[in-house]
Design a protein around this motif. Structure first.
Motif, PDB file in Angstrom:
ATOM      1  N   GLN A  39      48.765  51.928  43.267  1.00 13.82           N
ATOM      2  CA  GLN A  39      47.912  50.752  43.420  1.00 13.82           C
ATOM      3  C   GLN A  39      46.448  51.119  43.239  1.00 13.82           C
ATOM      4  O   GLN A  39      45.682  50.363  42.624  1.00 13.82           O
ATOM      5  CB  GLN A  39      48.136  50.112  44.786  1.00 13.82           C
ATOM      6  N   LEU A  40      46.049  52.258  43.753  1.00 15.22           N
ATOM      7  CA  LEU A  40      44.670  52.702  43.613  1.00 15.22           C
ATOM      8  C   LEU A  40      44.322  52.967  42.142  1.00 15.22           C
ATOM      9  O   LEU A  40      43.245  52.581  41.676  1.00 15.22           O
ATOM     10  CB  LEU A  40      44.431  53.957  44.450  1.00 15.22           C
ATOM     11  N   ARG A  41      45.229  53.602  41.412  1.00 12.85           N
ATOM     12  CA  ARG A  41      44.997  53.835  39.983  1.00 12.85           C
ATOM     13  C   ARG A  41      44.864  52.512  39.235  1.00 12.85           C
ATOM     14  O   ARG A  41      43.994  52.354  38.376  1.00 12.85           O
ATOM     15  CB  ARG A  41      46.125  54.674  39.386  1.00 12.85           C
ATOM     16  N   HIS A  42      45.732  51.553  39.571  1.00 17.02           N
ATOM     17  CA  HIS A  42      45.682  50.241  38.928  1.00 17.02           C
ATOM     18  C   HIS A  42      44.348  49.558  39.235  1.00 17.02           C
ATOM     19  O   HIS A  42      43.712  48.996  38.342  1.00 17.02           O
ATOM     20  CB  HIS A  42      46.851  49.371  39.405  1.00 17.02           C
ATOM     21  N   LEU A  43      43.919  49.596  40.485  1.00 18.80           N
ATOM     22  CA  LEU A  43      42.651  48.990  40.874  1.00 18.80           C
ATOM     23  C   LEU A  43      41.482  49.677  40.175  1.00 18.80           C
ATOM     24  O   LEU A  43      40.562  49.011  39.687  1.00 18.80           O
ATOM     25  CB  LEU A  43      42.483  49.073  42.390  1.00 18.80           C
ATOM     26  N   TYR A  44      41.525  50.981  40.088  1.00 11.88           N
ATOM     27  CA  TYR A  44      40.454  51.726  39.420  1.00 11.88           C
ATOM     28  C   TYR A  44      40.370  51.338  37.950  1.00 11.88           C
ATOM     29  O   TYR A  44      39.291  51.090  37.423  1.00 11.88           O
ATOM     30  CB  TYR A  44      40.687  53.226  39.575  1.00 11.88           C
ATOM     31  N   ARG A  45      41.538  51.257  37.280  1.00 12.02           N
ATOM     32  CA  ARG A  45      41.544  50.838  35.870  1.00 12.02           C
ATOM     33  C   ARG A  45      41.001  49.423  35.726  1.00 12.02           C
ATOM     34  O   ARG A  45      40.252  49.134  34.797  1.00 12.02           O
ATOM     35  CB  ARG A  45      42.955  50.919  35.287  1.00 12.02           C
ATOM     36  N   HIS A  46      41.389  48.552  36.624  1.00 12.33           N
ATOM     37  CA  HIS A  46      40.929  47.173  36.584  1.00 12.33           C
ATOM     38  C   HIS A  46      39.411  47.106  36.749  1.00 12.33           C
ATOM     39  O   HIS A  46      38.739  46.351  36.046  1.00 12.33           O
ATOM     40  CB  HIS A  46      41.625  46.359  37.687  1.00 12.33           C
ATOM     41  N   THR A  52      30.565  44.492  33.767  1.00  9.64           N
ATOM     42  CA  THR A  52      29.616  44.758  34.843  1.00  9.64           C
ATOM     43  C   THR A  52      28.422  43.841  34.670  1.00  9.64           C
ATOM     44  O   THR A  52      27.629  44.005  33.751  1.00  9.64           O
ATOM     45  CB  THR A  52      29.160  46.225  34.842  1.00  9.64           C
ATOM     46  N   THR A  53      28.328  42.875  35.529  1.00  6.36           N
ATOM     47  CA  THR A  53      27.175  41.979  35.522  1.00  6.36           C
ATOM     48  C   THR A  53      26.432  42.185  36.826  1.00  6.36           C
ATOM     49  O   THR A  53      26.989  42.047  37.905  1.00  6.36           O
ATOM     50  CB  THR A  53      27.610  40.507  35.401  1.00  6.36           C
ATOM     51  N   VAL A  54      25.194  42.539  36.679  1.00  6.94           N
ATOM     52  CA  VAL A  54      24.361  42.778  37.845  1.00  6.94           C
ATOM     53  C   VAL A  54      23.380  41.630  37.962  1.00  6.94           C
ATOM     54  O   VAL A  54      22.611  41.361  37.037  1.00  6.94           O
ATOM     55  CB  VAL A  54      23.606  44.124  37.733  1.00  6.94           C
ATOM     56  N   ASP A  55      23.429  40.947  39.074  1.00  2.25           N
ATOM     57  CA  ASP A  55      22.506  39.847  39.321  1.00  2.25           C
ATOM     58  C   ASP A  55      21.253  40.429  39.958  1.00  2.25           C
ATOM     59  O   ASP A  55      21.277  40.845  41.117  1.00  2.25           O
ATOM     60  CB  ASP A  55      23.159  38.811  40.233  1.00  2.25           C
ATOM     61  N   LYS A  56      20.181  40.453  39.187  1.00  2.00           N
ATOM     62  CA  LYS A  56      18.963  41.083  39.679  1.00  2.00           C
ATOM     63  C   LYS A  56      18.024  40.089  40.348  1.00  2.00           C
ATOM     64  O   LYS A  56      16.910  40.424  40.680  1.00  2.00           O
ATOM     65  CB  LYS A  56      18.240  41.792  38.537  1.00  2.00           C
ATOM     66  N   SER A  57      18.477  38.863  40.529  1.00  2.00           N
ATOM     67  CA  SER A  57      17.608  37.889  41.172  1.00  2.00           C
ATOM     68  C   SER A  57      17.557  38.146  42.667  1.00  2.00           C
ATOM     69  O   SER A  57      18.507  38.622  43.274  1.00  2.00           O
ATOM     70  CB  SER A  57      18.098  36.475  40.899  1.00  2.00           C
ATOM     71  N   ASN A  58      16.447  37.830  43.219  1.00  2.26           N
ATOM     72  CA  ASN A  58      16.226  38.017  44.641  1.00  2.26           C
ATOM     73  C   ASN A  58      16.631  36.731  45.366  1.00  2.26           C
ATOM     74  O   ASN A  58      16.168  35.652  44.995  1.00  2.26           O
ATOM     75  CB  ASN A  58      14.753  38.346  44.888  1.00  2.26           C
ATOM     76  N   PRO A  59      17.451  36.815  46.388  1.00  2.00           N
ATOM     77  CA  PRO A  59      17.838  35.587  47.110  1.00  2.00           C
ATOM     78  C   PRO A  59      16.645  34.844  47.701  1.00  2.00           C
ATOM     79  O   PRO A  59      16.691  33.643  47.900  1.00  2.00           O
ATOM     80  CB  PRO A  59      18.748  36.090  48.218  1.00  2.00           C
ATOM     81  N   ARG A  60      15.552  35.532  47.951  1.00  2.28           N
ATOM     82  CA  ARG A  60      14.356  34.868  48.477  1.00  2.28           C
ATOM     83  C   ARG A  60      13.696  33.973  47.431  1.00  2.28           C
ATOM     84  O   ARG A  60      12.929  33.074  47.759  1.00  2.28           O
ATOM     85  CB  ARG A  60      13.350  35.891  48.987  1.00  2.28           C
ATOM     86  N   ASP A  61      13.980  34.251  46.132  1.00  7.17           N
ATOM     87  CA  ASP A  61      13.401  33.437  45.067  1.00  7.17           C
ATOM     88  C   ASP A  61      14.086  32.078  44.960  1.00  7.17           C
ATOM     89  O   ASP A  61      13.516  31.144  44.408  1.00  7.17           O
ATOM     90  CB  ASP A  61      13.505  34.170  43.722  1.00  7.17           C
ATOM     91  N   ASP A  62      15.299  31.984  45.472  1.00  3.26           N
ATOM     92  CA  ASP A  62      16.016  30.713  45.413  1.00  3.26           C
ATOM     93  C   ASP A  62      15.449  29.767  46.459  1.00  3.26           C
ATOM     94  O   ASP A  62      15.345  30.114  47.644  1.00  3.26           O
ATOM     95  CB  ASP A  62      17.521  30.929  45.672  1.00  3.26           C
ATOM     96  N   ILE A  63      15.110  28.592  46.033  1.00  5.61           N
ATOM     97  CA  ILE A  63      14.567  27.594  46.956  1.00  5.61           C
ATOM     98  C   ILE A  63      15.741  26.776  47.488  1.00  5.61           C
ATOM     99  O   ILE A  63      16.513  26.226  46.705  1.00  5.61           O
ATOM    100  CB  ILE A  63      13.564  26.684  46.258  1.00  5.61           C
ATOM    101  N   PRO A  64      15.853  26.663  48.796  1.00  7.68           N
ATOM    102  CA  PRO A  64      16.927  25.865  49.357  1.00  7.68           C
ATOM    103  C   PRO A  64      16.778  24.400  48.966  1.00  7.68           C
ATOM    104  O   PRO A  64      15.668  23.920  48.724  1.00  7.68           O
ATOM    105  CB  PRO A  64      16.776  26.045  50.878  1.00  7.68           C
TER     106      PRO A  64
END
Length: 67
Positions: A39-46, A52-64
């Motif tokens: 299972q670990l090998r399968h998860l690692y392959r997955h 890989t998407t990295v969200d670089k926005s700052n949560p403080r920049d979002d206005i409620p």
């Protein structure tokens, strides 16, 4: 003397039963380890295949919405 031999035979039988039970426990644990490794090998392959998407926005920049 015969009582001592009988007692030793009983102890040997109990020891053999215990060894058999321990062997079964080790066998079951090895099966679980093998499954977890698979299972670990399968998860690692997955994870390696996932984009890989990295969200670089700052949560403080979002206005409620209430502002």
């Amino acid at each position: 003397m015969e009582d001592r031999v009988s007692e030793l035979e009983v102890r040997i039988t109990l020891a053999e039963d215990l060894v058999e039970e321990l062997n079964l426990t080790v066998y079951r644990q090895q099966q679980q380890i093998d499954l977890l490794q698979q299972q670990l090998r399968h998860l690692y392959r997955h994870l390696q295949e996932a984009p890989t998407t990295v969200d670089k926005s700052n949560p403080r920049d979002d206005i409620p919405p209430h502002y």
